[in-house]
Enzyme design. Structure first.
Site, PDB file in Angstrom:
ATOM      1  N   LYS A  69     -13.613  20.258   6.754  1.00 20.07           N
ATOM      2  CA  LYS A  69     -12.379  20.803   7.342  1.00 20.07           C
ATOM      3  C   LYS A  69     -11.663  21.822   6.444  1.00 20.07           C
ATOM      4  CE  LYS A  69     -11.011  17.205  10.587  1.00 20.07           C
ATOM      5  NZ  LYS A  69      -9.894  16.349  11.014  1.00 20.07           N
ATOM      6  N   ASP A 106      -5.165  18.814  15.120  1.00 17.86           N
ATOM      7  CA  ASP A 106      -4.855  17.410  14.826  1.00 17.86           C
ATOM      8  C   ASP A 106      -3.356  17.103  14.968  1.00 17.86           C
ATOM      9  OD1 ASP A 106      -7.412  16.430  14.372  1.00 17.86           O
ATOM     10  OD2 ASP A 106      -7.392  16.953  12.249  1.00 17.86           O
TER      11      ASP A 106
HETATM   12  P1  NAP Z   1      -9.065  10.333   3.798  1.00 18.10           P
HETATM   13  O1  NAP Z   1      -8.715  11.762   3.505  1.00 18.10           O
HETATM   14  O2  NAP Z   1     -10.304   9.738   3.198  1.00 18.10           O
HETATM   15  O3  NAP Z   1      -7.791   9.411   3.374  1.00 18.10           O
HETATM   16  C1  NAP Z   1      -7.868   8.007   3.405  1.00 18.10           C
HETATM   17  C2  NAP Z   1      -6.479   7.424   3.161  1.00 18.10           C
HETATM   18  O4  NAP Z   1      -6.561   5.989   3.239  1.00 18.10           O
HETATM   19  C3  NAP Z   1      -5.926   7.759   1.776  1.00 18.10           C
HETATM   20  O5  NAP Z   1      -4.535   7.868   1.858  1.00 18.10           O
HETATM   21  C4  NAP Z   1      -6.351   6.515   0.974  1.00 18.10           C
HETATM   22  O6  NAP Z   1      -5.556   6.281  -0.162  1.00 18.10           O
HETATM   23  C5  NAP Z   1      -6.099   5.428   1.996  1.00 18.10           C
HETATM   24  N1  NAP Z   1      -6.852   4.217   1.665  1.00 18.10           N
HETATM   25  C6  NAP Z   1      -8.185   4.015   1.804  1.00 18.10           C
HETATM   26  N2  NAP Z   1      -8.505   2.764   1.366  1.00 18.10           N
HETATM   27  C7  NAP Z   1      -7.355   2.186   0.927  1.00 18.10           C
HETATM   28  C8  NAP Z   1      -7.024   0.912   0.373  1.00 18.10           C
HETATM   29  N3  NAP Z   1      -7.966  -0.027   0.167  1.00 18.10           N
HETATM   30  N4  NAP Z   1      -5.734   0.650   0.070  1.00 18.10           N
HETATM   31  C9  NAP Z   1      -4.765   1.604   0.276  1.00 18.10           C
HETATM   32  N5  NAP Z   1      -5.012   2.815   0.791  1.00 18.10           N
HETATM   33  C10 NAP Z   1      -6.296   3.112   1.120  1.00 18.10           C
HETATM   34  O7  NAP Z   1      -9.210  10.089   5.361  1.00 18.10           O
HETATM   35  P2  NAP Z   1      -8.433  10.842   6.554  1.00 18.10           P
HETATM   36  O8  NAP Z   1      -9.276  11.936   7.066  1.00 18.10           O
HETATM   37  O9  NAP Z   1      -7.044  11.132   6.125  1.00 18.10           O
HETATM   38  O10 NAP Z   1      -8.459   9.685   7.682  1.00 18.10           O
HETATM   39  C11 NAP Z   1      -7.690   8.487   7.559  1.00 18.10           C
HETATM   40  C12 NAP Z   1      -7.940   7.615   8.784  1.00 18.10           C
HETATM   41  O11 NAP Z   1      -7.480   8.263   9.961  1.00 18.10           O
HETATM   42  C13 NAP Z   1      -9.426   7.314   9.038  1.00 18.10           C
HETATM   43  O12 NAP Z   1      -9.541   5.975   9.427  1.00 18.10           O
HETATM   44  C14 NAP Z   1      -9.792   8.229  10.199  1.00 18.10           C
HETATM   45  O13 NAP Z   1     -10.819   7.685  11.016  1.00 18.10           O
HETATM   46  C15 NAP Z   1      -8.473   8.269  10.966  1.00 18.10           C
HETATM   47  N6  NAP Z   1      -8.300   9.503  11.754  1.00 18.10           N
HETATM   48  C16 NAP Z   1      -7.998   9.376  13.065  1.00 18.10           C
HETATM   49  C17 NAP Z   1      -7.807  10.526  13.834  1.00 18.10           C
HETATM   50  C18 NAP Z   1      -7.499  10.385  15.295  1.00 18.10           C
HETATM   51  O14 NAP Z   1      -7.722  11.359  16.020  1.00 18.10           O
HETATM   52  N7  NAP Z   1      -6.949   9.271  15.720  1.00 18.10           N
HETATM   53  C19 NAP Z   1      -7.901  11.800  13.245  1.00 18.10           C
HETATM   54  C20 NAP Z   1      -8.194  11.896  11.881  1.00 18.10           C
HETATM   55  C21 NAP Z   1      -8.397  10.717  11.141  1.00 18.10           C
HETATM   56  P3  NAP Z   1      -5.990   6.868  -1.618  1.00 18.10           P
HETATM   57  O15 NAP Z   1      -5.518   8.300  -1.627  1.00 18.10           O
HETATM   58  O16 NAP Z   1      -5.292   5.997  -2.571  1.00 18.10           O
HETATM   59  O17 NAP Z   1      -7.490   6.756  -1.674  1.00 18.10           O
END
Ligand code: NAP
Length: 275
Positions: A69, A106
């Site tokens: 992205k 998004d």
């Molecule tokens: P990302 O960039 O990998 O970010 C992951 C986030 O989750 C970070 O803030 C991370 O914190 C946190 N996290 C992961 N494991 C954790 C734990 N054990 N304890 C506390 N915090 C934790 O992923 P992303 O692209 O932002 O996506 C995040 C979620 O949103 C995913 O599940 C994705 O499937 C979902 N999503 C949904 C849509 C939709 O259309 N509904 C769109 C996009 C994404 P750290 O920075 O500390 O690692």
């Protein structure tokens, strides 16, 4: 002369988990459009080649997902204001001259999903997470007029980076996430916690006003432990599937010439393939 089928797809690495082919496939069939939408596994090393070949392969555009992205941006001819503001692209349109235009849908998808339940009071929103999705959510919340946006992330450095990107965001440390919920109008989980196979989000909701809207952008499961807990204490809730469905609307409209509708039938169809 009759035009051939229009082709689009999604590039990611991996991409097999993506629900987008099922979602766009539903609309193509529902609106009787002669077109296709294919999953395209593209590794980071192959991205420049794959993007450069879009026009010659006859594609009218693609979605891009993790991990492309941000790295896609220098490969495009232009990006729109939304993509500039978020710093990421998820939708590419190939124009008649083969030029590539990037946008980010998004934030649009997030806002459309919660629009029917958006609180009238927009004083304070709390966002858990500071990854790519949280960036789009923060942009959406600023557009929706929230005066105060609190970002809380396990890794404080990432929350601070996000606060530097969007002026006016306040960072709170992860251990204080429960206390930070007082006076909140909207709570968003933008971490991956609560997703199938991950641990649930550990969050004490007792300080959260019962009127606060709670939304989770995780959509598998549809009712995450956070949404279940919020619903049980009487908070209005919105699940994350609608964000995925709504973010797909502008791309489909640009590629296939029809603004599609997000309906219950679409939700049921997409969920049928998500299990
Ligand atoms: P990302 O960039 O990998 O970010 C992951 C986030 O989750 C970070 O803030 C991370 O914190 C946190 N996290 C992961 N494991 C954790 C734990 N054990 N304890 C506390 N915090 C934790 O992923 P992303 O692209 O932002 O996506 C995040 C979620 O949103 C995913 O599940 C994705 O499937 C979902 N999503 C949904 C849509 C939709 O259309 N509904 C769109 C996009 C994404 P750290 O920075 O500390 O690692």
């Amino acid at each position: 002369m009759a035009e051939g089928p229009r082709r689009a797809g999604i590039m990611g690495w991996p991409v097999s988990h993506s629900l987008s082919p099922k979602l766009h496939g539903y609309w193509l069939s529902h609106y009787h459009i002669n077109g296709s939408y294919e999953p395209m596994p593209v590794s980071p090393g192959d991205l420049a080649w794959a993007i450069g070949a879009l026009a010659s392969r006859g594609l009218c555009g693609v979605n891009v997902t993790i991990p492309h992205k941000e790295t896609i941006i220098p490969l495009l001819d232009s990006i729109d204001d939304e993509a500039k503001a978020i710093g990421a692209v998820n939708t590419i349109v190939v124009d008649a001259k083969g030029r590539l235009h990037g946008s980010n849908t998004d934030a649009y998808g997030f806002l459309e999903n919660i629009a029917p339940r958006l609180p009238a009071s927009r004083e304070k929103a709390v966002v858990l997470g500071a990854g790519g999705a949280a960036r789009a959510v923060c942009h959406a919340l600023r557009r929706a007029g929230f005066k105060s946006i609190i970002v809380i992330n396990r890794t404080r450095r990432r929350a601070e980076e996000l606060a530097r990107w969007f002026a006016g965001i306040t960072v709170v440390d992860w251990p204080h996430r429960g206390e930070a919920l007082a006076d909140t109008d909207l709570l968003v989980n933008a971490t991956s916690l609560g997703m199938t196979g991950k641990e649930p989000l550990d969050l004490d909701l007792s300080a959260l006003p019962k009127s606060a809207l709670v939304t989770d952008i995780v959509y598998a499961p549809l009712v995450t432990p956070l949404l279940a807990a919020a619903q049980a204490r009487g908070n209005p809730v919105v699940d994350g599937l609608g964000m995925l469905l709504h973010q797909a609307v502008p791309g489909f409209a640009a590629w296939f010439g029809k603004k599609p509708e997000v309906t219950e039938a679409l939700r049921t169809h997409v969920l049928g393939g998500a299990s």
